[in-house]
Write a protein that holds these residues in place. Structure first.
Motif, PDB file in Angstrom:
ATOM      1  N   UNK A 149       0.825  -1.213   0.000  1.00 32.60           N
ATOM      2  CA  UNK A 149       0.000   0.000   0.000  1.00 32.60           C
ATOM      3  C   UNK A 149       0.859   1.262   0.000  1.00 32.60           C
ATOM      4  N   UNK A 150       0.321   2.290  -0.631  1.00 31.37           N
ATOM      5  CA  UNK A 150       0.932   3.617  -0.508  1.00 31.37           C
ATOM      6  C   UNK A 150       0.651   4.127   0.904  1.00 31.37           C
ATOM      7  N   UNK A 151       1.300   5.208   1.259  1.00 33.01           N
ATOM      8  CA  UNK A 151       1.035   5.803   2.565  1.00 33.01           C
ATOM      9  C   UNK A 151      -0.435   6.202   2.657  1.00 33.01           C
ATOM     10  N   UNK A 152      -0.989   6.750   1.571  1.00 31.00           N
ATOM     11  CA  UNK A 152      -2.401   7.128   1.560  1.00 31.00           C
ATOM     12  C   UNK A 152      -3.288   5.899   1.742  1.00 31.00           C
ATOM     13  N   UNK A 153      -2.959   4.807   1.027  1.00 29.56           N
ATOM     14  CA  UNK A 153      -3.743   3.581   1.152  1.00 29.56           C
ATOM     15  C   UNK A 153      -3.698   3.037   2.567  1.00 29.56           C
ATOM     16  N   UNK A 154      -2.524   3.023   3.165  1.00 30.35           N
ATOM     17  CA  UNK A 154      -2.387   2.541   4.541  1.00 30.35           C
ATOM     18  C   UNK A 154      -3.154   3.448   5.504  1.00 30.35           C
ATOM     19  N   UNK A 155      -3.073   4.758   5.297  1.00 29.83           N
ATOM     20  CA  UNK A 155      -3.778   5.703   6.156  1.00 29.83           C
ATOM     21  C   UNK A 155      -5.284   5.465   6.115  1.00 29.83           C
ATOM     22  N   UNK A 156      -5.841   5.370   4.914  1.00 33.69           N
ATOM     23  CA  UNK A 156      -7.291   5.191   4.812  1.00 33.69           C
ATOM     24  C   UNK A 156      -7.731   3.816   5.316  1.00 33.69           C
TER      25      UNK A 156
END
Length: 167
Positions: A149-156
């Motif tokens: 995951x990207x950082x955004x994907x992990x965050x969401x």
């Protein structure tokens, strides 16, 4: 009573902590010479240990540190922390979080997501860690986060989990 000029004179501990951070910069530069300019661009700002227990950066490229933390670690281990913090800047984590238009109280979750990605790179490079335990993807796996995951994907993903499990 101290005069204004004397108040600006750093204590021995402040002086030693700053020297240790500077030594860690040199070690970090030797490890990853391609981030040299960034490492030496970061402005050093000491904060009381009660406000910050380790190190941090902000979007203004300021490197905050606790003298207590810094003096308790070897420069070789601090170099890993410096590289970690520099990677937050390299990855534009501050502006990327701002672009998500999330409330400020969610920044800690965003930071965890970014930390996991950064720490995987540092672990792959076999960097020595200080006494603090870094966040890793394995720590976030039970929340649905994976290394792909990207950082955004992990965050969401973390945010969804938090919304589904408010406890």
């Amino acid at each position: 009573m101290r005069t204004k000029a004397l108040e600006l004179t750093p204590t021995r501990e402040e002086h030693d902590a700053r020297l240790r951070v500077m030594a860690a910069r040199v070690i970090a530069q030797q490890r990853w010479p391609y981030v040299s300019a960034m490492l030496f661009t970061l402005r050093l700002v000491e904060l009381p240990h009660a406000e910050l227990q380790t190190m941090a950066v902000d979007s203004g490229w300021r490197m905050y540190y606790s003298a207590t933390f810094v003096l308790g670690e070897k420069p070789e281990n601090l170099a890993t922390v410096l590289l970690h913090e520099a990677m937050h800047c390299l990855n534009a984590h501050g502006p990327r979080f701002a672009a998500l238009a999330q409330p400020p109280h969610r920044h800690g979750l965003w930071n965890y997501a970014g930390d996991a990605a950064i720490n995987e790179v540092l672990d792959d490079e076999k960097m020595p860690w200080p006494t603090v335990k870094p966040v890793r993807y394995a720590d976030l796996f039970s929340y649905g986060v994976t290394a792909e995951m990207s950082t955004e994907g992990a965050f969401f993903t973390l945010l969804d989990y938090q919304d589904q499990h408010p406890d």
